[in-house]
Design a protein around this motif. Structure first.
Motif, PDB file in Angstrom:
ATOM      1  N   LEU A 156     -33.755  56.881  32.490  1.00 17.37           N
ATOM      2  CA  LEU A 156     -34.072  56.199  30.754  1.00 17.37           C
ATOM      3  C   LEU A 156     -35.184  55.756  30.638  1.00 17.37           C
ATOM      4  O   LEU A 156     -35.828  54.548  31.311  1.00 17.37           O
ATOM      5  CB  LEU A 156     -32.774  55.602  30.017  1.00 17.37           C
ATOM      6  N   PRO A 157     -36.169  56.389  29.802  1.00 19.92           N
ATOM      7  CA  PRO A 157     -37.550  55.801  29.645  1.00 19.92           C
ATOM      8  C   PRO A 157     -37.327  54.211  28.120  1.00 19.92           C
ATOM      9  O   PRO A 157     -36.131  54.121  27.455  1.00 19.92           O
ATOM     10  CB  PRO A 157     -38.125  56.487  28.237  1.00 19.92           C
ATOM     11  N   VAL A 158     -38.431  53.087  28.616  1.00 16.47           N
ATOM     12  CA  VAL A 158     -37.775  51.463  28.008  1.00 16.47           C
ATOM     13  C   VAL A 158     -38.545  51.805  27.698  1.00 16.47           C
ATOM     14  O   VAL A 158     -39.657  52.524  27.141  1.00 16.47           O
ATOM     15  CB  VAL A 158     -38.357  51.103  29.500  1.00 16.47           C
ATOM     16  N   ARG A 159     -37.637  51.174  25.916  1.00 15.90           N
ATOM     17  CA  ARG A 159     -38.682  51.390  24.478  1.00 15.90           C
ATOM     18  C   ARG A 159     -39.362  50.559  24.316  1.00 15.90           C
ATOM     19  O   ARG A 159     -39.748  49.034  24.583  1.00 15.90           O
ATOM     20  CB  ARG A 159     -37.659  50.976  23.302  1.00 15.90           C
ATOM     21  N   GLU A 160     -40.713  51.088  23.957  1.00 10.06           N
ATOM     22  CA  GLU A 160     -42.078  49.798  23.928  1.00 10.06           C
ATOM     23  C   GLU A 160     -42.054  48.804  22.576  1.00 10.06           C
ATOM     24  O   GLU A 160     -42.041  49.755  21.368  1.00 10.06           O
ATOM     25  CB  GLU A 160     -42.815  50.238  24.098  1.00 10.06           C
ATOM     26  N   ARG A 161     -41.619  48.456  22.345  1.00  7.49           N
ATOM     27  CA  ARG A 161     -41.883  47.178  21.620  1.00  7.49           C
ATOM     28  C   ARG A 161     -42.925  46.245  20.908  1.00  7.49           C
ATOM     29  O   ARG A 161     -42.659  45.249  19.852  1.00  7.49           O
ATOM     30  CB  ARG A 161     -39.940  46.650  21.177  1.00  7.49           C
ATOM     31  N   LEU A 162     -43.354  45.804  21.621  1.00  5.28           N
ATOM     32  CA  LEU A 162     -44.967  45.322  21.490  1.00  5.28           C
ATOM     33  C   LEU A 162     -45.660  45.783  19.885  1.00  5.28           C
ATOM     34  O   LEU A 162     -45.420  46.243  19.430  1.00  5.28           O
ATOM     35  CB  LEU A 162     -45.777  44.964  22.463  1.00  5.28           C
ATOM     36  N   ALA A 163     -45.650  43.696  19.670  1.00  5.47           N
ATOM     37  CA  ALA A 163     -46.601  44.596  18.204  1.00  5.47           C
ATOM     38  C   ALA A 163     -47.928  45.035  18.493  1.00  5.47           C
ATOM     39  O   ALA A 163     -48.390  45.309  18.971  1.00  5.47           O
ATOM     40  CB  ALA A 163     -46.681  43.328  17.278  1.00  5.47           C
ATOM     41  N   PRO A 164     -48.473  45.303  17.154  1.00  9.34           N
ATOM     42  CA  PRO A 164     -49.970  45.729  17.520  1.00  9.34           C
ATOM     43  C   PRO A 164     -50.986  44.819  18.312  1.00  9.34           C
ATOM     44  O   PRO A 164     -50.739  43.701  17.836  1.00  9.34           O
ATOM     45  CB  PRO A 164     -50.170  46.802  16.048  1.00  9.34           C
ATOM     46  N   ALA A 165     -51.943  45.117  19.243  1.00 12.69           N
ATOM     47  CA  ALA A 165     -52.527  44.357  19.574  1.00 12.69           C
ATOM     48  C   ALA A 165     -53.737  43.184  18.754  1.00 12.69           C
ATOM     49  O   ALA A 165     -54.189  44.118  18.013  1.00 12.69           O
ATOM     50  CB  ALA A 165     -53.806  44.843  20.451  1.00 12.69           C
ATOM     51  N   PRO A 166     -53.654  42.586  18.168  1.00 12.95           N
ATOM     52  CA  PRO A 166     -54.344  41.314  17.792  1.00 12.95           C
ATOM     53  C   PRO A 166     -55.822  41.644  17.634  1.00 12.95           C
ATOM     54  O   PRO A 166     -56.398  41.793  18.598  1.00 12.95           O
ATOM     55  CB  PRO A 166     -54.117  40.221  17.236  1.00 12.95           C
ATOM     56  N   THR A 167     -56.356  41.593  16.800  1.00 11.47           N
ATOM     57  CA  THR A 167     -58.578  41.773  16.884  1.00 11.47           C
ATOM     58  C   THR A 167     -58.523  40.053  16.704  1.00 11.47           C
ATOM     59  O   THR A 167     -57.937  39.402  15.911  1.00 11.47           O
ATOM     60  CB  THR A 167     -58.970  42.716  16.114  1.00 11.47           C
ATOM     61  N   LEU A 168     -59.796  39.448  17.301  1.00 11.25           N
ATOM     62  CA  LEU A 168     -60.518  38.487  16.866  1.00 11.25           C
ATOM     63  C   LEU A 168     -61.734  38.045  16.889  1.00 11.25           C
ATOM     64  O   LEU A 168     -62.094  37.678  18.018  1.00 11.25           O
ATOM     65  CB  LEU A 168     -59.941  37.247  17.973  1.00 11.25           C
ATOM     66  N   GLU A 169     -62.231  38.715  15.705  1.00 14.68           N
ATOM     67  CA  GLU A 169     -63.312  38.864  15.239  1.00 14.68           C
ATOM     68  C   GLU A 169     -64.176  37.395  15.100  1.00 14.68           C
ATOM     69  O   GLU A 169     -65.271  37.354  15.599  1.00 14.68           O
ATOM     70  CB  GLU A 169     -63.894  39.872  14.038  1.00 14.68           C
ATOM     71  N   LEU A 246     -46.172  41.537  35.751  1.00 15.27           N
ATOM     72  CA  LEU A 246     -45.401  42.322  35.361  1.00 15.27           C
ATOM     73  C   LEU A 246     -45.502  43.580  35.333  1.00 15.27           C
ATOM     74  O   LEU A 246     -44.352  44.526  34.533  1.00 15.27           O
ATOM     75  CB  LEU A 246     -46.287  42.173  33.306  1.00 15.27           C
ATOM     76  N   ALA A 247     -46.676  44.032  35.489  1.00 10.36           N
ATOM     77  CA  ALA A 247     -46.791  45.645  35.848  1.00 10.36           C
ATOM     78  C   ALA A 247     -45.434  46.502  36.997  1.00 10.36           C
ATOM     79  O   ALA A 247     -45.572  47.377  37.109  1.00 10.36           O
ATOM     80  CB  ALA A 247     -48.533  45.871  36.380  1.00 10.36           C
ATOM     81  N   ALA A 248     -45.039  45.234  38.525  1.00  4.75           N
ATOM     82  CA  ALA A 248     -44.248  45.921  39.172  1.00  4.75           C
ATOM     83  C   ALA A 248     -42.869  45.699  39.079  1.00  4.75           C
ATOM     84  O   ALA A 248     -41.879  45.929  39.112  1.00  4.75           O
ATOM     85  CB  ALA A 248     -44.561  44.532  40.103  1.00  4.75           C
ATOM     86  N   LEU A 249     -43.259  45.791  37.112  1.00  2.00           N
ATOM     87  CA  LEU A 249     -41.461  45.513  37.095  1.00  2.00           C
ATOM     88  C   LEU A 249     -40.541  46.862  35.910  1.00  2.00           C
ATOM     89  O   LEU A 249     -41.876  46.862  35.171  1.00  2.00           O
ATOM     90  CB  LEU A 249     -40.718  44.017  35.545  1.00  2.00           C
ATOM     91  N   GLU A 250     -39.644  46.692  35.751  1.00  3.94           N
ATOM     92  CA  GLU A 250     -39.255  47.930  35.084  1.00  3.94           C
ATOM     93  C   GLU A 250     -38.828  47.608  33.151  1.00  3.94           C
ATOM     94  O   GLU A 250     -38.797  46.835  32.473  1.00  3.94           O
ATOM     95  CB  GLU A 250     -37.993  48.277  34.542  1.00  3.94           C
ATOM     96  N   GLY A 251     -40.210  48.325  32.445  1.00  2.69           N
ATOM     97  CA  GLY A 251     -40.761  48.269  30.898  1.00  2.69           C
ATOM     98  C   GLY A 251     -41.831  47.495  31.437  1.00  2.69           C
ATOM     99  O   GLY A 251     -42.493  46.699  29.868  1.00  2.69           O
ATOM    100  N   GLY A 252     -42.837  47.071  31.905  1.00  2.00           N
ATOM    101  CA  GLY A 252     -43.519  46.153  31.871  1.00  2.00           C
ATOM    102  C   GLY A 252     -44.899  46.490  31.991  1.00  2.00           C
ATOM    103  O   GLY A 252     -45.885  45.810  32.037  1.00  2.00           O
ATOM    104  N   SER A 253     -45.159  47.739  32.436  1.00  2.00           N
ATOM    105  CA  SER A 253     -46.355  48.201  32.161  1.00  2.00           C
ATOM    106  C   SER A 253     -47.970  48.205  31.180  1.00  2.00           C
ATOM    107  O   SER A 253     -48.551  47.613  30.728  1.00  2.00           O
ATOM    108  CB  SER A 253     -46.283  50.050  32.454  1.00  2.00           C
ATOM    109  N   CYS A 254     -46.731  48.006  29.377  1.00  2.00           N
ATOM    110  CA  CYS A 254     -46.941  47.778  28.438  1.00  2.00           C
ATOM    111  C   CYS A 254     -47.805  46.471  28.779  1.00  2.00           C
ATOM    112  O   CYS A 254     -48.675  46.154  27.341  1.00  2.00           O
ATOM    113  CB  CYS A 254     -46.459  48.390  27.462  1.00  2.00           C
ATOM    114  N   TRP A 255     -46.927  45.177  29.071  1.00  2.00           N
ATOM    115  CA  TRP A 255     -46.824  44.104  28.683  1.00  2.00           C
ATOM    116  C   TRP A 255     -48.030  44.161  29.508  1.00  2.00           C
ATOM    117  O   TRP A 255     -48.841  42.805  29.509  1.00  2.00           O
ATOM    118  CB  TRP A 255     -45.407  43.313  29.672  1.00  2.00           C
ATOM    119  N   ALA A 256     -48.365  44.843  30.648  1.00  2.00           N
ATOM    120  CA  ALA A 256     -49.640  44.205  31.869  1.00  2.00           C
ATOM    121  C   ALA A 256     -50.793  44.695  30.851  1.00  2.00           C
ATOM    122  O   ALA A 256     -51.650  44.357  31.095  1.00  2.00           O
ATOM    123  CB  ALA A 256     -48.829  44.665  33.190  1.00  2.00           C
ATOM    124  N   ALA A 257     -50.503  45.678  30.379  1.00  2.00           N
ATOM    125  CA  ALA A 257     -52.103  46.539  29.818  1.00  2.00           C
ATOM    126  C   ALA A 257     -52.390  45.185  28.884  1.00  2.00           C
ATOM    127  O   ALA A 257     -53.265  45.259  28.385  1.00  2.00           O
ATOM    128  CB  ALA A 257     -50.983  47.461  29.034  1.00  2.00           C
TER     129      ALA A 257
END
Length: 274
Positions: A156-169, A246-257
């Motif tokens: 099953l695909p793990v849903r990505e639930r991260l909020a949009p990445a913030p910007t810091l100008e 994080l990249a080594a965990l299921e669902g962790g690739s988006c967190w690593a990115a």
């Protein structure tokens, strides 16, 4: 096999809800956990509460909500999902132990769906943070939670639930501190233990209080002592190393990115204003 998996969820839920004492005999039968069981007593109880009250708060909303607060749409979604399945939790639906109790009671296919939709999306940064603070009993327990969940939800695909990445100008130090302690923005959980090591290694005072306040104090100390670039470089190293785990965990690739994104932000920052 399904009954055995459910029993495993129940055991892990009890451990992460109240510590090892209530299920000590059962825990002794799990090789990965038995060798790390502490002696019964106040010290073990204090260590449990410190880990899950001070270091890592095991709540889905604390990880996924930009506010880091319970009671929002995520909390409601968890309640609705559990209620629809006929499960009425005694604890907050956001709490990891509650979600493991749900898995212990849910039919196999319901559990599989819940894992991919609700638990695995926020579990990776908690697994990494707990292992960082306590690679013994609780680190092993969180690793078992991940491995069991990844196995049960396989396919099953793990849903990505991260909020949009913030910007810091043009961030202030407080803005930067808030980003670093907001997992859904930063990509990881920044523990007090990590902050303590940074403070000690760089001989910078960090003060007391919430993680956001500690980070802000550490940043201000670095500015006043003209060591901010060094502190930011050390933070980048920590974030990228965390991303590797994080990249080594299921669902962790988006967190690593997201960790890579945050490290890039720190590398490109102008000197934050006071």
């Amino acid at each position: 096999m399904a009954a055995e998996v459910q029993r495993s969820w129940g055991l892990l839920a009890d451990l992460l809800q109240s510590g090892p004492e209530a299920r000590r005999q059962d825990l002794m039968r799990v090789e990965a956990l038995a060798r790390h069981l502490p002696e019964a007593g106040d010290e073990a109880e204090a260590a449990f509460h410190h880990l899950f009250s001070v270091e890592v708060q095991p709540f889905a909303s604390a990880v996924l909500e930009p506010s880091r607060c319970l009671g929002g749409e995520l909390t409601q979604g968890l309640w609705d999902t559990m209620d629809e399945a006929g499960f009425h939790p005694d604890l907050e639906a956001d709490h990891l132990a509650t979600q493991l109790h749900f898995l212990a009671a849910a039919p196999h296919e319901v559990a599989r769906s819940f894992l991919a939709e609700w638990l695995l999306p926020w579990l990776p940064p908690v697994v990494v943070a707990v292992n960082e603070v306590d690679p013994g009993l609780y680190g092993q327990a969180l690793t078992l939670v991940h491995d069991l969940g990844a196995h049960q939800a396989a396919g099953l695909p793990v849903r990505e639930r991260l909020a949009p990445a913030p910007t810091l100008e043009d961030p202030g130090l407080r803005d930067l501190a808030e980003l670093l302690v907001t997992p859904t923005h930063a990509g990881f959980w920044l523990t007090h233990s990590s902050l303590g090591r940074l403070s000690q290694d760089l001989a910078l005072p960090r003060g007391f209080g919430s993680r956001a306040r500690v980070v802000e104090t550490l940043l201000r100390s670095a500015v006043h002592r003209e060591r901010l670039p060094e502190l930011l470089a050390r933070l980048q190293e920590h974030i990228l190393a965390t991303g590797t785990h994080l990249a080594a965990l299921e669902g962790g690739s988006c967190w690593a990115a997201r960790c890579e994104h945050t490290a890039g932000l720190l590398a490109s920052l102008p000197t934050p204003s006071e």
